[in-house]
Design a protein around this motif. Structure first.
Motif, PDB file in Angstrom:
ATOM      1  N   UNK A  93       0.831  -1.209   0.000  1.00  0.00           N
ATOM      2  CA  UNK A  93       0.000   0.000   0.000  1.00  0.00           C
ATOM      3  C   UNK A  93       0.859   1.250   0.000  1.00  0.00           C
ATOM      4  N   UNK A  94       1.953   1.205   0.756  1.00  0.00           N
ATOM      5  CA  UNK A  94       2.822   2.381   0.853  1.00  0.00           C
ATOM      6  C   UNK A  94       3.417   2.744  -0.505  1.00  0.00           C
ATOM      7  N   UNK A  95       3.875   1.734  -1.243  1.00  0.00           N
ATOM      8  CA  UNK A  95       4.501   2.000  -2.540  1.00  0.00           C
ATOM      9  C   UNK A  95       3.501   1.951  -3.690  1.00  0.00           C
ATOM     10  N   UNK A  96       2.224   1.692  -3.331  1.00  0.00           N
ATOM     11  CA  UNK A  96       1.147   1.705  -4.322  1.00  0.00           C
ATOM     12  C   UNK A  96       1.394   0.696  -5.448  1.00  0.00           C
ATOM     13  N   UNK A  97       1.738  -0.513  -5.054  1.00  0.00           N
ATOM     14  CA  UNK A  97       1.916  -1.613  -6.006  1.00  0.00           C
ATOM     15  C   UNK A  97       1.062  -2.780  -5.541  1.00  0.00           C
ATOM     16  N   UNK A  98       0.921  -3.788  -6.413  1.00  0.00           N
ATOM     17  CA  UNK A  98       0.012  -4.883  -6.090  1.00  0.00           C
ATOM     18  C   UNK A  98       0.704  -6.247  -6.014  1.00  0.00           C
ATOM     19  N   UNK A  99       1.908  -6.378  -6.582  1.00  0.00           N
ATOM     20  CA  UNK A  99       2.556  -7.695  -6.615  1.00  0.00           C
ATOM     21  C   UNK A  99       3.908  -7.642  -5.941  1.00  0.00           C
ATOM     22  N   UNK A 100       4.403  -8.826  -5.571  1.00  0.00           N
ATOM     23  CA  UNK A 100       5.719  -8.917  -4.945  1.00  0.00           C
ATOM     24  C   UNK A 100       6.805  -8.458  -5.905  1.00  0.00           C
ATOM     25  N   UNK A 101       6.657  -8.791  -7.192  1.00  0.00           N
ATOM     26  CA  UNK A 101       7.671  -8.390  -8.175  1.00  0.00           C
ATOM     27  C   UNK A 101       7.750  -6.879  -8.277  1.00  0.00           C
ATOM     28  N   UNK A 102       6.569  -6.238  -8.280  1.00  0.00           N
ATOM     29  CA  UNK A 102       6.560  -4.776  -8.363  1.00  0.00           C
ATOM     30  C   UNK A 102       7.185  -4.168  -7.119  1.00  0.00           C
ATOM     31  N   UNK A 103       6.873  -4.736  -5.962  1.00  0.00           N
ATOM     32  CA  UNK A 103       7.441  -4.214  -4.721  1.00  0.00           C
ATOM     33  C   UNK A 103       8.957  -4.391  -4.718  1.00  0.00           C
ATOM     34  N   UNK A 104       9.431  -5.551  -5.204  1.00  0.00           N
ATOM     35  CA  UNK A 104      10.875  -5.819  -5.270  1.00  0.00           C
ATOM     36  C   UNK A 104      11.577  -4.753  -6.104  1.00  0.00           C
ATOM     37  N   UNK A 105      10.970  -4.385  -7.207  1.00  0.00           N
ATOM     38  CA  UNK A 105      11.594  -3.412  -8.100  1.00  0.00           C
ATOM     39  C   UNK A 105      11.599  -2.008  -7.498  1.00  0.00           C
TER      40      UNK A 105
END
Length: 673
Positions: A93-105
């Motif tokens: 939610x903080x980085x406004x992403x939905x997947x682990x891959x997106x969060x990793x990047x």
């Protein structure tokens, strides 16, 4: 979420102000706890890179490596999620992403936000390889930490970070809750937490907000995301939706440092959480009159939740305020009210307000009307008294009555003259509603109340439907307190010394009883009453007089109450006759040594006053008096006389009349021997 990141950025920049820029040069941030030390760095690590950490205890001590293998974060996506544990969703939610891959990047691409996330969540710092926890640190000792960065082959990159400090656990203060407010179920808490200077960094970065579960006393966290401390302000707020309503809640705010450690909790803050959103007005309301007669109200109960009940408001005039008639709330599931306090002869208007648990009420809805008939007259007033106030010249009325009936509207006072040939109809005295048991009648006419007149008063009570009671009456005679005007045109005329004729003008007064005649002599100070006369007589003849006197007359008028007027303008008359006394006889004149001696006979008259001796040089000349005043004796000596003189003696009466002169006499020369 971008707003949250901006707030976090402002907090971090304010806390680290004065240190090296986070974006340009990496720093160490060290947080001593009770038995361990959290060592953070802000160096951006390339893939596969890590760090070794060394500690030197005391000044000049040797550095000892604390880690066996280089500290690295998650090297693969699959390693990231287990390391983040229950912070995984918060970071999505903080980085406004939905997947682990997106969060990793994004955690590797957005270096600055990733660094801030490290201070919010230690799990994020470990995942990024930015945290080491020293569990064997010597507390209360000066130490120096050195971090050596290594590449993927565990070889030093040449970059190092140092920081020297005394390992003492800081004890920041607890927050202090200032207030709470709600709008419906949305609650806003405000608390106080003072700003700190960069050199006094207390490591507090966020707050946890709790409510107490009433049944268990357990603290339940209310914020599912970070409530970040903003070091630009001393007060902070948090708004949340309460899971409960219409109860007393207990709230606690706890400060949290960058290690995720709860520092201090505030005191428990109690707040009566009552539903206070606007309530829907009642529009479907009806009213009808029962046989008693009472008014029965019905309406459709509200379907809203969180309402405490209903209040009924009533007015008998739409131009006047509505007044609450319910002593307590009508239950929320009811739609009925019976108004037993109505009175006949009035129209009643009603509306129903919905009341919330906070005491808040709905807006005014529809108005229902009921007309209550009036069939009975109010009680008759009694004990009527009337008194004329001689100072104010008003009539003061008072009366008694039984307890006023509920349908009573007013007392009505009527008045008319009784001492005239045709009394005529009554006139209403009080033009307005009269509820008191006394009244002051001002007279109602320019002339006010006529003295000596009789007035009849009647009083009755009326209902709102104009049904009247029997009357109570009293007759009042207005006292005569004003004296009549003084008579005008008083005239006294002397009738040749026989009498004085006295007359005067009439006085205009309906209450006149008599005239009084007063007289005094000119040399007297006070008048003396001669007689009283009926008002039909305005003429007398006064014969009890003495000629030669000046008399002053005055008249007064007296009314039937005994009030006597002032004296009239007086008239003065000199009482005299016009008949001279008898001539002086037997006048004899003789020359003596001391002068000329004159003798004569006494004049007999009732009004005789005295004598005057006159002298002239020739018998037919002008005779001049020889003395001042009048002579009482019949002898007179002219000290300057001689045988060549001529004399006359004249008598004078009280009216000033002189006798005829008679024949003049000449002195004879007499031998004194």
């Amino acid at each position: 979420m971008k707003k949250i990141l901006i707030i976090i950025l402002s907090v971090f920049c304010l806390v680290t102000k004065g240190q090296k820029s986070y974006a340009s040069e990496p720093v160490l941030r060290i947080v001593p706890l009770e038995d361990e030390v959290y060592v953070y760095h802000t160096q951006r690590l390339s893939a596969g890179h890590g760090f070794n950490i060394y500690r030197s205890d005391g000044p000049g001590g040797a550095f000892v490596r604390l880690n066996e293998k280089p500290v690295r974060g998650a090297q693969r996506i699959d390693d990231m999620r287990p390391m983040l544990a229950d912070r995984y969703e918060a970071l999505l939610e903080m980085f406004e992403v939905e997947t682990a891959a997106s969060l990793w990047l994004v955690m590797r691409a957005r270096h600055f936000e990733a660094g801030l996330a490290s201070f919010l969540y230690p799990e994020a710092a470990k995942t990024l390889g930015r945290l080491y926890i020293d569990q064997d640190a010597p507390m209360n000792t000066e130490v120096t930490y050195r971090i050596e960065f290594v590449n993927n082959l565990d070889r030093p990159t040449g970059k190092e970070l140092f920081k020297t400090l005394v390992l003492e656990k800081k004890r920041p203060p607890a927050p202090r809750i200032l207030s709470a407010a709600n709008f419906g179920t949305m609650v806003t808490l405000e608390w106080e937490y003072f700003r700190v200077k960069p050199e006094d960094d207390d490591f507090v970065i966020q707050f946890f907000i709790y409510r107490t579960e009433p049944q268990t006393g357990e603290l339940l966290i209310l914020n599912d995301r970070a409530v970040v401390r903003n070091n630009a302000y001393d007060t902070h707020v948090f708004t949340f939706e309460s899971p409960v309503i219409n109860t007393t809640e207990q709230y606690v705010v706890s400060a949290v440092d960058i290690t995720g450690n709860l520092i201090e909790a505030s005191e428990v803050f109690e707040y009566d959480l009552i539903y206070n959103l606007p309530l829907q007005p009642v529009y479907e309301i009806s009213a009808h009159v029962t046989p008693e007669p009472w008014v029965e109200l019905t309406w459709k109960p509200s379907l809203e939740e969180n309402i405490a009940g209903y209040r009924i408001y009533r007015s008998s005039d739409l131009s006047k305020p509505f007044i609450e008639v319910t002593d307590e709330l009508i239950p929320a599931d009811s739609g009925f009210y019976l108004d037993t306090t109505v009175v006949g002869g009035l129209s009643y208007f009603y509306f129903v307000n919905v009341v919330g648990f906070a005491g808040n009420e709905s807006e005014k809805g529809s108005v229902a009307m009921a007309r209550v008939l009036d069939l009975f007259a109010p009680p008759q007033p009694f004990g009527l008294t009337a008194e004329f106030n001689t100072q104010t010249r008003n009539v003061e009325l008072s009366w008694q009555t039984e307890t006023l009936s509920e349908n009573f509207e007013t007392f009505t006072i009527m008045r008319r003259r009784e001492d005239v040939a045709n009394p005529g109809s009554f006139s209403r005295v009080n033009p307005d509603i009269l509820e008191e048991t006394s009244f002051i009648d001002l007279g109602g006419e320019e002339a006010g109340f006529l003295e000596g007149a009789k007035y009849r008063y009647v009083i009755f009570s009326s209902s709102r439907a104009k049904i009247h009671s029997d009357t109570t009456a009293i007759v009042l005679t207005i006292p005569i307190i004003t004296a009549p005007d003084a008579p005008l045109g008083v005239r006294a005329v002397n009738d040749n010394g026989f009498r004085v004729h006295l007359n005067w003008g009439a006085v205009s007064s309906r209450n006149l009883e008599k005239y009084s005649v007063y007289r005094k002599k000119a040399d007297e100070e006070s008048f003396h009453k001669l007689l009283d006369l009926p008002i039909t007589t305005r003429f007398i003849r006064d014969e009890d007089l003495q000629t030669g006197n000046t008399y002053i007359y005055a008249i007064t008028a007296t009314d039937i109450a005994g009030n006597e007027s002032e004296f009239s303008i007086p008239d003065t008359v000199f009482f005299r006759n016009y008949t001279p006394p008898s001539s002086v006889r037997n006048i004899q004149a003789a020359v003596r040594d001391e002068g000329v001696e004159l003798r004569w006979d006494r004049v007999a008259a009732d009004d005789f006053l005295g004598y005057i001796v006159y002298r002239s040089g020739i018998p037919t000349g002008i005779y001049e008096p020889l003395h001042e005043g009048l002579l009482k004796d019949t002898r007179f000596i002219d000290l300057t006389g001689n045988a060549e003189m001529w004399y006359r003696v004249r008598a004078v009466d009280t009216s000033g009349n002189e006798s005829r002169p008679g024949n003049p006499v000449r002195p004879v020369v007499v031998n004194n021997d």
